[in-house]
Design an enzyme around this catalytic site. Structure first.
Site, mmCIF file in Angstrom:
data_model
loop_
_atom_site.group_PDB
_atom_site.id
_atom_site.type_symbol
_atom_site.label_atom_id
_atom_site.label_comp_id
_atom_site.label_asym_id
_atom_site.label_seq_id
_atom_site.Cartn_x
_atom_site.Cartn_y
_atom_site.Cartn_z
ATOM 1 N N GLU A 1 -0.565 1.177 -5.510
ATOM 2 C CA GLU A 1 -0.354 -0.054 -4.766
ATOM 3 C C GLU A 1 -0.254 -1.266 -5.692
ATOM 4 O OE1 GLU A 1 -3.438 -0.268 -1.759
ATOM 5 O OE2 GLU A 1 -3.772 1.888 -1.984
ATOM 6 N N HIS B 1 0.845 -1.205 0.000
ATOM 7 C CA HIS B 1 0.000 0.000 0.000
ATOM 8 C C HIS B 1 0.882 1.257 0.000
ATOM 9 C CE1 HIS B 1 -3.207 2.733 1.036
ATOM 10 N NE2 HIS B 1 -4.051 1.798 1.458
#
Length: 323
Positions: free
Chosen positions: A292, A189
């Site tokens: 991500e 992330h």
């Protein structure tokens, strides 16, 4: 009884010896272990002529990577997040694993899995053959009873970080040590630092379909570059292995390459959601874009018994215009 005591002493001495060697190897790389405020857990800090890097052992986050003469490639919020174990902080490269987003079967479980909420173990420091710096950390389910309570699969995770003055790489691997296939959705992330999310552009996703989670999960098709990078939660499925962030304010482009990743997720909460969150400053959203690497929604998969899956991320910083 005496033999058990002697064995315990021998194991303790061996652990001290190994830790001593590991610290020596880290020092030879210009690194050290420093106390950190994040869950009172240590950080690995590396200072080299061409870059500096920080790895937070809580959650196994790559927290910062600064090439010489540049701004940090990664964003760090000054907001420390919630006080509980599962309080989130927005910075660096959190590992979302073994589920991405909410756990539909257990809605009370923390969002984005377990890996980012436990202390990882520092196990190796050294160099690759070309001189790049190498740091390895691990997280094993057997070392954390709470993980075993929450997730019915035995596993071992490793992250191999590779640093040079050209950029960084993360090789995230997950081994299924249980006796049944292990279902996975995941993401690295990454919070990329940008001068202004209103002018930042994400290139490389033109004509790729995505699920717009801010619009009732409707399926859409990307047209051209993504800009402004504001108020978006998009999962691009069957995404290409490379995309880039163009930043005119910092006069650079970040080239993002992946392997083992079929999804690319773009996220920025926008002004209204940022103001509503207690784990983020009101203006944080202006200074990052999450791009991500992962496998989410229809790209989720299972790791077979005894199997290993690798998710690789490579980030290079280049001038905005090639010289």
């Amino acid at each position: 009884m005496a033999s058990k005591v002697n064995m315990g002493v021998q194991n303790y001495l061996m652990e001290l010896l190994m830790n001593g060697r590991l610290m020596q190897e880290l020092e030879e790389l210009g690194g050290e272990i420093r106390p950190a405020s994040l869950r009172k857990c240590d950080e690995i800090v590396i200072e080299q002529p061409g870059f500096s890097a920080v790895i937070a052992l809580w959650g196994g986050h790559l927290e910062s990577f600064i090439p010489a003469g540049q701004e940090d490639l990664l964003f760090q919020s000054t907001n420390l997040g919630g006080e509980g174990r599962f309080g989130r902080r927005h910075f660096g490269v959190p590992v979302c694993w073994p589920w991405f987003g909410a756990n539909e079967a257990q809605p009370d479980f923390p969002a984005h899995g377990l890996a980012r909420y436990f202390r990882w173990e520092f196990i190796e420091a050294g160099r690759f053959k070309n001189g790049d710096v190498k740091i390895v950390i691990r997280l094993a389910s057997e070392d954390h009873p709470l993980i075993e309570e929450m997730w019915p699969f035995a596993f071992e995770l490793r992250q191999v970080f590779r640093f040079s003055d050209k950029g960084f790489r993360v090789n995230f691997s997950a081994a299924n040590l249980s006796d049944k296939p292990m279902p996975i959705s995941e993401a690295l992330h990454t919070y990329f630092n940008v001068s202004d999310n209103q002018t930042a552009e994400v290139h490389g996703l033109d004509q790729v379909s995505y699920v717009d989670k801010f619009d009732n999960a409707n399926q859409k098709l990307q047209q051209g570059v993504v800009t402004p990078c504001d108020y978006m939660d998009r999962v691009y499925t069957s995404a290409p292995e490379k995309c880039s962030i163009f930043d005119t304010g910092l006069q650079r482009r970040l080239v993002i390459s992946t392997e083992g990743s079929n999804s690319t997720v773009l996220w920025n909460p926008g002004a209204e959601i940022a103001k509503q969150r207690t784990d983020m400053e009101d203006d944080d959203y202006r200074r990052f874009v999450c791009v991500e690497a992962g496998n989410a929604l229809s790209d989720a998969y299972s790791i077979p018994v005894g199997g290993i899956h690798q998710l690789k991320l490579k980030v290079k910083s280049k001038p905005l215009v090639d010289e």
